[in-house]
Design a protein around this motif. Structure first.
Motif, PDB file in Angstrom:
ATOM      1  N   MET A  37      63.136  64.220  56.088  1.00  0.00           N
ATOM      2  CA  MET A  37      62.150  64.467  57.136  1.00  0.00           C
ATOM      3  C   MET A  37      62.785  65.017  58.415  1.00  0.00           C
ATOM      4  O   MET A  37      62.259  65.952  59.010  1.00  0.00           O
ATOM      5  N   LEU A  38      63.895  64.447  58.842  1.00  0.00           N
ATOM      6  CA  LEU A  38      64.512  64.917  60.079  1.00  0.00           C
ATOM      7  C   LEU A  38      65.077  66.322  59.940  1.00  0.00           C
ATOM      8  O   LEU A  38      64.876  67.171  60.805  1.00  0.00           O
ATOM      9  N   ARG A  39      65.763  66.571  58.827  1.00  0.00           N
ATOM     10  CA  ARG A  39      66.337  67.902  58.614  1.00  0.00           C
ATOM     11  C   ARG A  39      65.236  68.946  58.570  1.00  0.00           C
ATOM     12  O   ARG A  39      65.308  69.986  59.221  1.00  0.00           O
ATOM     13  N   GLN A  40      64.211  68.666  57.806  1.00  0.00           N
ATOM     14  CA  GLN A  40      63.124  69.621  57.659  1.00  0.00           C
ATOM     15  C   GLN A  40      62.344  69.795  58.959  1.00  0.00           C
ATOM     16  O   GLN A  40      62.051  70.906  59.366  1.00  0.00           O
TER      17      GLN A  40
ATOM     18  N   THR B  78      61.557  74.660  64.730  1.00  0.00           N
ATOM     19  CA  THR B  78      62.222  75.709  65.509  1.00  0.00           C
ATOM     20  C   THR B  78      62.076  77.064  64.830  1.00  0.00           C
ATOM     21  O   THR B  78      61.754  78.070  65.471  1.00  0.00           O
ATOM     22  N   GLN B  79      62.310  77.089  63.534  1.00  0.00           N
ATOM     23  CA  GLN B  79      62.203  78.349  62.797  1.00  0.00           C
ATOM     24  C   GLN B  79      60.783  78.903  62.861  1.00  0.00           C
ATOM     25  O   GLN B  79      60.592  80.107  63.066  1.00  0.00           O
TER      26      GLN B  79
ATOM     27  N   ARG C 279      58.542  78.562  65.200  1.00  0.00           N
ATOM     28  CA  ARG C 279      58.296  79.137  66.524  1.00  0.00           C
ATOM     29  C   ARG C 279      58.966  80.499  66.652  1.00  0.00           C
ATOM     30  O   ARG C 279      58.380  81.447  67.190  1.00  0.00           O
ATOM     31  N   ILE C 280      60.176  80.605  66.165  1.00  0.00           N
ATOM     32  CA  ILE C 280      60.908  81.873  66.267  1.00  0.00           C
ATOM     33  C   ILE C 280      60.230  82.952  65.417  1.00  0.00           C
ATOM     34  O   ILE C 280      60.060  84.094  65.863  1.00  0.00           O
ATOM     35  N   VAL C 281      59.819  82.602  64.208  1.00  0.00           N
ATOM     36  CA  VAL C 281      59.161  83.586  63.336  1.00  0.00           C
ATOM     37  C   VAL C 281      57.840  84.036  63.935  1.00  0.00           C
ATOM     38  O   VAL C 281      57.501  85.223  63.901  1.00  0.00           O
ATOM     39  N   ARG C 282      57.083  83.101  64.514  1.00  0.00           N
ATOM     40  CA  ARG C 282      55.816  83.484  65.145  1.00  0.00           C
ATOM     41  C   ARG C 282      56.066  84.482  66.277  1.00  0.00           C
ATOM     42  O   ARG C 282      55.365  85.488  66.401  1.00  0.00           O
ATOM     43  N   LEU C 283      57.092  84.235  67.083  1.00  0.00           N
ATOM     44  CA  LEU C 283      57.440  85.167  68.156  1.00  0.00           C
ATOM     45  C   LEU C 283      57.909  86.507  67.598  1.00  0.00           C
ATOM     46  O   LEU C 283      57.586  87.570  68.153  1.00  0.00           O
ATOM     47  N   GLU C 284      58.663  86.457  66.510  1.00  0.00           N
ATOM     48  CA  GLU C 284      59.131  87.694  65.888  1.00  0.00           C
ATOM     49  C   GLU C 284      57.962  88.536  65.384  1.00  0.00           C
ATOM     50  O   GLU C 284      57.935  89.750  65.588  1.00  0.00           O
ATOM     51  N   VAL C 285      56.979  87.906  64.731  1.00  0.00           N
ATOM     52  CA  VAL C 285      55.818  88.648  64.227  1.00  0.00           C
ATOM     53  C   VAL C 285      55.019  89.211  65.396  1.00  0.00           C
ATOM     54  O   VAL C 285      54.555  90.356  65.341  1.00  0.00           O
ATOM     55  N   ARG C 286      54.868  88.430  66.463  1.00  0.00           N
ATOM     56  CA  ARG C 286      54.177  88.944  67.654  1.00  0.00           C
ATOM     57  C   ARG C 286      54.878  90.195  68.194  1.00  0.00           C
ATOM     58  O   ARG C 286      54.237  91.200  68.501  1.00  0.00           O
TER      59      ARG C 286
ATOM     60  N   ASP D 208      57.081  96.320  50.280  1.00  0.00           N
ATOM     61  CA  ASP D 208      58.449  96.559  50.741  1.00  0.00           C
ATOM     62  C   ASP D 208      58.957  95.283  51.412  1.00  0.00           C
ATOM     63  O   ASP D 208      58.868  95.122  52.623  1.00  0.00           O
ATOM     64  N   TRP D 209      59.469  94.364  50.598  1.00  0.00           N
ATOM     65  CA  TRP D 209      59.879  93.035  51.053  1.00  0.00           C
ATOM     66  C   TRP D 209      61.056  93.131  52.010  1.00  0.00           C
ATOM     67  O   TRP D 209      62.080  93.709  51.702  1.00  0.00           O
ATOM     68  N   GLN D 210      60.881  92.528  53.187  1.00  0.00           N
ATOM     69  CA  GLN D 210      61.937  92.455  54.184  1.00  0.00           C
ATOM     70  C   GLN D 210      62.519  91.048  54.148  1.00  0.00           C
ATOM     71  O   GLN D 210      61.867  90.102  54.572  1.00  0.00           O
ATOM     72  N   GLY D 211      63.708  90.939  53.611  1.00  0.00           N
ATOM     73  CA  GLY D 211      64.324  89.636  53.439  1.00  0.00           C
ATOM     74  C   GLY D 211      64.579  88.926  54.757  1.00  0.00           C
ATOM     75  O   GLY D 211      64.885  89.552  55.766  1.00  0.00           O
ATOM     76  N   ASP D 212      64.431  87.619  54.739  1.00  0.00           N
ATOM     77  CA  ASP D 212      64.734  86.769  55.886  1.00  0.00           C
ATOM     78  C   ASP D 212      65.963  85.961  55.493  1.00  0.00           C
ATOM     79  O   ASP D 212      65.866  84.871  54.968  1.00  0.00           O
ATOM     80  N   TYR D 213      67.138  86.515  55.735  1.00  0.00           N
ATOM     81  CA  TYR D 213      68.387  85.935  55.254  1.00  0.00           C
ATOM     82  C   TYR D 213      68.970  84.871  56.187  1.00  0.00           C
ATOM     83  O   TYR D 213      69.989  84.280  55.876  1.00  0.00           O
ATOM     84  N   MET D 214      68.303  84.623  57.304  1.00  0.00           N
ATOM     85  CA  MET D 214      68.831  83.657  58.255  1.00  0.00           C
ATOM     86  C   MET D 214      67.942  82.417  58.350  1.00  0.00           C
ATOM     87  O   MET D 214      68.017  81.674  59.310  1.00  0.00           O
ATOM     88  N   ARG D 215      67.133  82.191  57.336  1.00  0.00           N
ATOM     89  CA  ARG D 215      66.235  81.032  57.343  1.00  0.00           C
ATOM     90  C   ARG D 215      66.999  79.731  57.186  1.00  0.00           C
ATOM     91  O   ARG D 215      68.076  79.677  56.652  1.00  0.00           O
TER      92      ARG D 215
END
Length: 145
Positions: free
Chosen positions: A61-64, A70-71, A73-80, A137-144
């Motif tokens: 639970m804590l790790r996830q 955090t991830q 929030r960052i992805v939402r900002l990236e898509v925006r 055209d899949w754009q990989g997210d390699y830093m997840r």
């Protein structure tokens, strides 16, 4: 690094998934075995079993929770940012019509297909899995996480 796509986009953290959890599982199985094998000390072994289970649950639970919050929030900002860069329009106006899961799935779309996929996701209420499957055209997210 292997090119990312729908079939291989799940990421594992080997020390966590292939060391921590298996060791906990072995500990839980052994403590259950000893609780049955030694009824005179069963309460101690039941306590150890519960303790190991709680440690595993908290570890998961804590790790996830921390990493994924955090991830997300960052992805939402990236898509925006990507949507604004591509279209010149603010994504926040459309975002309220999408769930967080849908927004997270949209991150895999290329710049060329993102605007149309956003519109389609809203119009057809596509699930996150349907959005991922619709990406050409899949754009990989390699830093997840």
């Amino acid at each position: 690094m292997e090119k990312q796509n729908y079939q291989n986009h799940i990421r594992y953290y080997p020390p966590h998934h292939f060391v921590f959890y298996p060791v906990l599982l072995v500990g839980i199985i052994c403590s259950i075995f000893f609780a049955i094998k030694h009824p005179d000390a069963s309460w101690e072994w039941i306590f150890i079993t519960l303790l190991l289970f709680i440690i595993g649950w908290l570890g998961f639970m804590l790790r996830q929770h921390y990493a994924l919050t955090t991830q997300d929030r960052i992805v939402r900002l990236e898509v925006r940012f990507r949507y604004f860069t591509i279209t010149g329009q603010r994504f926040e106006l459309l975002e309220k019509n999408l769930s967080l899961g849908q927004i997270l799935a949209l991150r895999f779309a290329s710049d060329g297909e993102l605007p149309d996929l956003v519109k389609r996701a809203i119009a057809e209420n596509l699930s996150p899995d349907q959005i991922k499957r619709a990406v050409v055209d899949w754009q990989g997210d390699y830093m997840r996480v």
